[in-house]
Motif scaffolding. Structure first.
Motif, PDB file in Angstrom:
ATOM      1  N   UNK A  66       0.829  -1.214   0.000  1.00 34.33           N
ATOM      2  CA  UNK A  66       0.000   0.000   0.000  1.00 34.33           C
ATOM      3  C   UNK A  66       0.855   1.252   0.000  1.00 34.33           C
ATOM      4  N   UNK A  67       0.193   2.387   0.054  1.00 34.93           N
ATOM      5  CA  UNK A  67       0.868   3.678  -0.124  1.00 34.93           C
ATOM      6  C   UNK A  67       1.723   4.100   1.056  1.00 34.93           C
ATOM      7  N   UNK A  68       2.627   5.013   0.780  1.00 36.11           N
ATOM      8  CA  UNK A  68       3.486   5.593   1.821  1.00 36.11           C
ATOM      9  C   UNK A  68       3.259   7.099   1.869  1.00 36.11           C
ATOM     10  N   UNK A  69       3.702   7.707   2.971  1.00 39.12           N
ATOM     11  CA  UNK A  69       3.689   9.159   3.058  1.00 39.12           C
ATOM     12  C   UNK A  69       2.396   9.758   3.583  1.00 39.12           C
ATOM     13  N   UNK A  70       1.429   8.909   3.969  1.00 43.32           N
ATOM     14  CA  UNK A  70       0.223   9.420   4.631  1.00 43.32           C
ATOM     15  C   UNK A  70      -0.108   8.526   5.819  1.00 43.32           C
ATOM     16  N   UNK A  71      -0.878   9.058   6.757  1.00 42.11           N
ATOM     17  CA  UNK A  71      -1.140   8.328   8.007  1.00 42.11           C
ATOM     18  C   UNK A  71      -2.089   7.159   7.745  1.00 42.11           C
ATOM     19  N   UNK A  72      -1.588   5.958   8.011  1.00 42.11           N
ATOM     20  CA  UNK A  72      -2.394   4.751   7.796  1.00 42.11           C
ATOM     21  C   UNK A  72      -2.720   4.033   9.103  1.00 42.11           C
ATOM     22  N   UNK A  73      -1.926   4.280  10.146  1.00 43.88           N
ATOM     23  CA  UNK A  73      -2.178   3.642  11.444  1.00 43.88           C
ATOM     24  C   UNK A  73      -2.039   4.690  12.544  1.00 43.88           C
ATOM     25  N   UNK A  74      -2.961   4.643  13.495  1.00 39.77           N
ATOM     26  CA  UNK A  74      -2.968   5.576  14.621  1.00 39.77           C
ATOM     27  C   UNK A  74      -3.060   4.779  15.913  1.00 39.77           C
ATOM     28  N   UNK A  75      -2.121   5.040  16.828  1.00 42.27           N
ATOM     29  CA  UNK A  75      -2.158   4.417  18.154  1.00 42.27           C
ATOM     30  C   UNK A  75      -2.423   5.535  19.160  1.00 42.27           C
ATOM     31  N   UNK A  76      -3.497   5.396  19.941  1.00 36.13           N
ATOM     32  CA  UNK A  76      -3.825   6.403  20.949  1.00 36.13           C
ATOM     33  C   UNK A  76      -3.481   5.832  22.325  1.00 36.13           C
ATOM     34  N   UNK A  77      -2.672   6.594  23.078  1.00 30.99           N
ATOM     35  CA  UNK A  77      -2.189   6.146  24.387  1.00 30.99           C
ATOM     36  C   UNK A  77      -2.445   7.233  25.429  1.00 30.99           C
ATOM     37  N   UNK A 111       5.095  22.797  17.057  1.00 30.85           N
ATOM     38  CA  UNK A 111       5.653  23.057  15.721  1.00 30.85           C
ATOM     39  C   UNK A 111       6.510  21.918  15.164  1.00 30.85           C
ATOM     40  N   UNK A 112       7.442  21.339  15.976  1.00 29.45           N
ATOM     41  CA  UNK A 112       8.209  20.200  15.440  1.00 29.45           C
ATOM     42  C   UNK A 112       7.307  19.023  15.033  1.00 29.45           C
ATOM     43  N   UNK A 113       6.212  18.831  15.779  1.00 29.27           N
ATOM     44  CA  UNK A 113       5.272  17.752  15.423  1.00 29.27           C
ATOM     45  C   UNK A 113       4.631  18.043  14.070  1.00 29.27           C
ATOM     46  N   UNK A 114       4.224  19.309  13.862  1.00 24.56           N
ATOM     47  CA  UNK A 114       3.605  19.688  12.589  1.00 24.56           C
ATOM     48  C   UNK A 114       4.597  19.460  11.446  1.00 24.56           C
ATOM     49  N   UNK A 115       5.864  19.835  11.676  1.00 19.05           N
ATOM     50  CA  UNK A 115       6.903  19.673  10.643  1.00 19.05           C
ATOM     51  C   UNK A 115       7.084  18.197  10.289  1.00 19.05           C
ATOM     52  N   UNK A 116       7.106  17.336  11.322  1.00 16.63           N
ATOM     53  CA  UNK A 116       7.299  15.894  11.060  1.00 16.63           C
ATOM     54  C   UNK A 116       6.101  15.306  10.321  1.00 16.63           C
ATOM     55  N   UNK A 117       4.903  15.735  10.709  1.00 18.63           N
ATOM     56  CA  UNK A 117       3.689  15.245  10.035  1.00 18.63           C
ATOM     57  C   UNK A 117       3.684  15.668   8.567  1.00 18.63           C
ATOM     58  N   UNK A 118       4.158  16.887   8.306  1.00 29.77           N
ATOM     59  CA  UNK A 118       4.220  17.399   6.926  1.00 29.77           C
ATOM     60  C   UNK A 118       5.154  16.565   6.053  1.00 29.77           C
ATOM     61  N   UNK A 119       6.214  16.019   6.668  1.00 23.19           N
ATOM     62  CA  UNK A 119       7.191  15.222   5.903  1.00 23.19           C
ATOM     63  C   UNK A 119       6.587  13.900   5.418  1.00 23.19           C
ATOM     64  N   UNK A 120       5.469  13.513   6.029  1.00 28.31           N
ATOM     65  CA  UNK A 120       4.799  12.275   5.618  1.00 28.31           C
ATOM     66  C   UNK A 120       5.205  11.110   6.487  1.00 28.31           C
ATOM     67  N   UNK A 121       4.273  10.635   7.297  1.00 28.86           N
ATOM     68  CA  UNK A 121       4.513   9.473   8.154  1.00 28.86           C
ATOM     69  C   UNK A 121       3.364   8.488   7.953  1.00 28.86           C
ATOM     70  N   UNK A 122       3.657   7.220   8.225  1.00 29.76           N
ATOM     71  CA  UNK A 122       2.614   6.183   8.074  1.00 29.76           C
ATOM     72  C   UNK A 122       1.944   5.853   9.406  1.00 29.76           C
TER      73      UNK A 122
END
Length: 201
Positions: A66-77, A111-122
């Motif tokens: 499947x695709x990369x660079x967008x959020x596909x799994x979310x773990x809430x803790x 802000x660092x979180x926003x920057x990392x999310x912008x880079x594309x994470x799965x």
């Protein structure tokens, strides 16, 4: 039973081997096959029983296709400490996969979180309050989410996060796999499980 019998993707299997895992714990033995079949799962497990690997490994396996660079799994803790532990386990086990994970929690600069999310994470590992901040600011896109994990659900209840969880659930795609793990099963968690899980194992 050995980990090799789960037939993980070779790059995920390499992470298992590097971590020195040989035989699965009871929660891993029971949860992993069901998660790999993309079923919803309700797991009752105390901390320290290896449940992070019980959901992390099959999720890594799934995300290898499947695709990369967008959020596909979310773990809430419930806590940033746990979020960091889960993130570290995912990073360790997925070291050969090229999949990227990021933590999102309050008490630190957004802000660092926003920057990392912008880079594309799965994979995103998040605490509920800060995650809702990102959703409200439209700095996270969960429209293509495939898997949701609610970890330590009873602790989230004790910390008063249940209203946040319910708000969060309204923002997620209805068609998804949901995994709920809890050390105990108070009535509120049973009700939540009934609401969010479809025919769970």
């Amino acid at each position: 039973m050995k980990f090799t019998e789960f037939n993980f993707h070779p790059k995920v299997a390499a992470g298992v081997e590097a971590a020195g895992y040989v035989a699965p714990t009871p929660i891993q033995d029971q949860a992993i096959p069901a998660v790999m079949e993309q079923r919803d799962v309700m797991g009752l497990a105390q901390p320290g029983t290896g449940k992070t690997a019980a959901f992390a490994l099959p999720i890594l396996h799934r995300l290898m296709s499947g695709g990369r660079g967008h959020v596909r799994a979310l773990v809430v803790a419930p806590t940033r400490e746990l979020a960091e532990q889960i993130h570290a386990a995912i990073t360790d086990l997925g070291q050969k996969t090229g999949l990227r994970s990021v933590t999102v929690y309050g008490g630190v600069n957004i802000k660092p979180q926003i920057a990392r999310l912008k880079q594309g994470v799965e994979i995103v590992v998040a605490c509920p309050g800060r995650l809702l901040d990102h959703i409200n600011q439209k700095t996270i896109d969960l429209s293509r989410l495939e898997v949701l994990v609610l970890d330590e659900a009873d602790q989230m209840l004790d910390m008063g996060f249940l209203p946040d969880i319910r708000r969060l659930l309204k923002q997620l795609p209805r068609k998804r796999q949901t995994l709920l793990f809890s050390a105990t099963m108070p009535q509120e968690i049973r009700t939540l499980a009934k609401d969010v899980l479809r025919d769970p194992e």
